[in-house]
Design a protein around this motif. Sequence first.
Motif, short mmCIF file in Angstrom:
data_model
loop_
_atom_site.label_atom_id
_atom_site.label_comp_id
_atom_site.label_asym_id
_atom_site.label_seq_id
_atom_site.Cartn_x
_atom_site.Cartn_y
_atom_site.Cartn_z
N ALA A 216 0.83 -1.21 0.00
CA ALA A 216 0.00 0.00 0.00
C ALA A 216 0.86 1.26 0.00
CB ALA A 216 -0.93 -0.01 1.21
N THR A 217 1.95 1.24 0.79
CA THR A 217 2.80 2.42 0.87
C THR A 217 3.54 2.67 -0.43
OG1 THR A 217 3.12 1.93 3.24
CG2 THR A 217 4.56 3.58 2.26
N VAL A 218 4.06 1.59 -1.04
CA VAL A 218 4.73 1.72 -2.34
C VAL A 218 3.76 2.28 -3.38
CG1 VAL A 218 5.78 0.45 -4.25
CG2 VAL A 218 6.45 -0.06 -1.90
N LEU A 219 2.51 1.81 -3.34
CA LEU A 219 1.49 2.30 -4.26
C LEU A 219 1.26 3.80 -4.06
CD1 LEU A 219 -0.67 1.71 -6.42
CD2 LEU A 219 -2.26 1.18 -4.55
N VAL A 220 1.15 4.21 -2.78
CA VAL A 220 0.92 5.63 -2.49
C VAL A 220 2.13 6.46 -2.92
CG1 VAL A 220 0.62 7.32 -0.63
CG2 VAL A 220 -0.72 5.22 -0.63
N VAL A 221 3.35 5.95 -2.67
CA VAL A 221 4.57 6.66 -3.10
C VAL A 221 4.53 6.93 -4.60
CG1 VAL A 221 7.06 6.42 -3.44
CG2 VAL A 221 6.06 5.88 -1.22
N CYS A 222 4.11 5.92 -5.36
CA CYS A 222 4.02 6.09 -6.82
C CYS A 222 2.91 7.07 -7.20
CB CYS A 222 3.77 4.73 -7.48
SG CYS A 222 5.13 3.56 -7.28
N LEU A 223 1.79 6.99 -6.51
CA LEU A 223 0.66 7.87 -6.83
C LEU A 223 0.98 9.33 -6.52
CD1 LEU A 223 -2.41 5.78 -5.58
CD2 LEU A 223 -1.74 6.24 -7.94
N LEU A 224 1.83 9.55 -5.49
CA LEU A 224 2.14 10.93 -5.11
C LEU A 224 2.95 11.66 -6.18
CD1 LEU A 224 2.94 10.62 -1.28
CD2 LEU A 224 0.89 11.53 -2.37
N LYS A 225 3.41 10.93 -7.20
CA LYS A 225 4.10 11.58 -8.31
C LYS A 225 3.12 12.28 -9.26
CE LYS A 225 7.88 8.20 -8.21
NZ LYS A 225 8.59 7.13 -8.97
N ILE A 226 1.83 11.92 -9.13
CA ILE A 226 0.81 12.53 -9.98
C ILE A 226 0.55 13.97 -9.50
CG2 ILE A 226 -1.60 12.37 -10.74
CD1 ILE A 226 -1.43 9.36 -10.28
N PRO A 227 0.44 14.92 -10.43
CA PRO A 227 0.22 16.33 -10.02
C PRO A 227 -0.95 16.50 -9.06
CG PRO A 227 0.67 16.20 -12.38
CD PRO A 227 0.56 14.78 -11.88
N TRP A 228 -0.73 17.32 -8.05
CA TRP A 228 -1.68 17.73 -7.02
C TRP A 228 -1.96 16.65 -5.96
CZ3 TRP A 228 -1.79 22.62 -6.82
CH2 TRP A 228 -1.80 23.40 -7.98
N LEU A 229 -1.55 15.41 -6.17
CA LEU A 229 -1.80 14.38 -5.16
C LEU A 229 -0.88 14.57 -3.95
CD1 LEU A 229 -2.57 11.03 -6.99
CD2 LEU A 229 -4.11 12.57 -5.79
N LEU A 230 0.30 15.13 -4.17
CA LEU A 230 1.18 15.42 -3.04
C LEU A 230 0.54 16.47 -2.14
CD1 LEU A 230 3.97 14.33 -2.23
CD2 LEU A 230 4.99 16.36 -3.23
N LEU A 231 -0.10 17.46 -2.76
CA LEU A 231 -0.85 18.47 -1.99
C LEU A 231 -1.99 17.82 -1.23
CD1 LEU A 231 -1.68 21.40 -1.28
CD2 LEU A 231 -2.95 21.45 -3.43
N ALA A 232 -2.74 16.96 -1.90
CA ALA A 232 -3.87 16.29 -1.24
C ALA A 232 -3.38 15.41 -0.08
CB ALA A 232 -4.63 15.44 -2.26
N GLY A 233 -2.27 14.69 -0.30
CA GLY A 233 -1.71 13.86 0.76
C GLY A 233 -1.25 14.70 1.94
N GLY A 234 -0.66 15.86 1.66
CA GLY A 234 -0.22 16.74 2.74
C GLY A 234 -1.38 17.26 3.56
N VAL A 235 -2.46 17.67 2.90
CA VAL A 235 -3.64 18.15 3.61
C VAL A 235 -4.25 17.04 4.47
CG1 VAL A 235 -6.00 19.00 3.31
CG2 VAL A 235 -4.16 19.92 1.90
N LEU A 236 -4.33 15.84 3.90
CA LEU A 236 -4.87 14.71 4.66
C LEU A 236 -4.00 14.39 5.86
CD1 LEU A 236 -7.05 12.56 4.88
CD2 LEU A 236 -5.74 11.13 3.29
N LEU A 237 -2.68 14.50 5.69
CA LEU A 237 -1.77 14.22 6.80
C LEU A 237 -1.88 15.27 7.90
CD1 LEU A 237 0.25 12.11 7.63
CD2 LEU A 237 2.05 13.43 6.53
N ILE A 238 -2.21 16.52 7.53
CA ILE A 238 -2.46 17.55 8.55
C ILE A 238 -3.65 17.14 9.42
CG2 ILE A 238 -3.29 19.91 8.89
CD1 ILE A 238 -1.64 20.73 6.44
N LEU A 239 -4.70 16.65 8.78
CA LEU A 239 -5.88 16.19 9.53
C LEU A 239 -5.53 15.00 10.42
CD1 LEU A 239 -8.56 16.40 6.68
CD2 LEU A 239 -8.11 18.06 8.51
N ILE A 240 -4.67 14.11 9.93
CA ILE A 240 -4.25 12.95 10.72
C ILE A 240 -3.43 13.39 11.92
CG2 ILE A 240 -2.77 10.89 10.68
CD1 ILE A 240 -3.65 10.52 7.74
N ALA A 241 -2.55 14.38 11.72
CA ALA A 241 -1.74 14.90 12.84
C ALA A 241 -2.63 15.51 13.92
CB ALA A 241 -0.76 15.94 12.31
N TYR A 242 -3.66 16.24 13.50
CA TYR A 242 -4.62 16.81 14.45
C TYR A 242 -5.40 15.70 15.15
CZ TYR A 242 -8.80 19.31 16.04
OH TYR A 242 -9.84 19.79 16.79
#
Length: 230
Positions: free
Chosen positions: A60-86
């Motif tokens: 799953a992590t390798v899949l996400v690493v590959c997907l984060l190369k797609i434009p704007w998904l790194l931004l989406a992952g960062g926003v989601l991770l902010i919510l997870i940190a909270y």
Amino acid sequence: MNTSIWEFVLSLLNIIFLDLILAGDNAIVIGLAARNLPNSTQNKAIVLGTAGAVVLRIFATVLVVCLLKIPWLLLAGGVLLILIAYKLLTDENNSANIKAGQSLGAAVGTIILADAAMGLDNVIAIAGVAKHNISLVVIGLLISVPIVVWGSTLFIKLINKYPWIIYIGSAVLGFTASSMITDEQQLSPFFEQHPLLRALFIFVIIVGILIGGHWRRQSNHNKSKKLPQP
């Protein structure tokens, strides 16, 4: 030791730390899933279930690493991770809803499925820290997951005794999340031209998570104190 090796080691330690912080409930899940099995079978269920969970988590992590190369998904992952940190600062443990397996196969299946359901935060956080380095993902998970399985009871007690560890974890997640956003290929040229704004953005995200999470944590604590005791 050159800079690249230092960066690899620091990222690896970061992955292990985040996985320990985020996966504390997983050990409880494993214990609950295997609790009805005979003692002679419990260890086998734990080993097999953990092995299956590790393989699934790596995939799953390798899949996400590959997907984060797609434009704007790194931004989406960062926003989601902010919510997870909270969420890390404010969430309650819901692992008591896990049903115990009545057989070895059922217990192993429960462990794998529960880990998959609860592991989204780990996957996104590790993918963000790894920055497309698959070897970091594999090594970090191979080291941290066994620690979670066999040592997280102690780690959970440590967190309960020293709650500030959770705040460090949230701060690290906040840094990872904000770095993911600033590294987004559509935004990185702007932040590279304005390094001070990049540093300020990361600082604001981390402080916002800690202040907001602490306020909510205290609010939940005060509400629970006001509830009538049974």
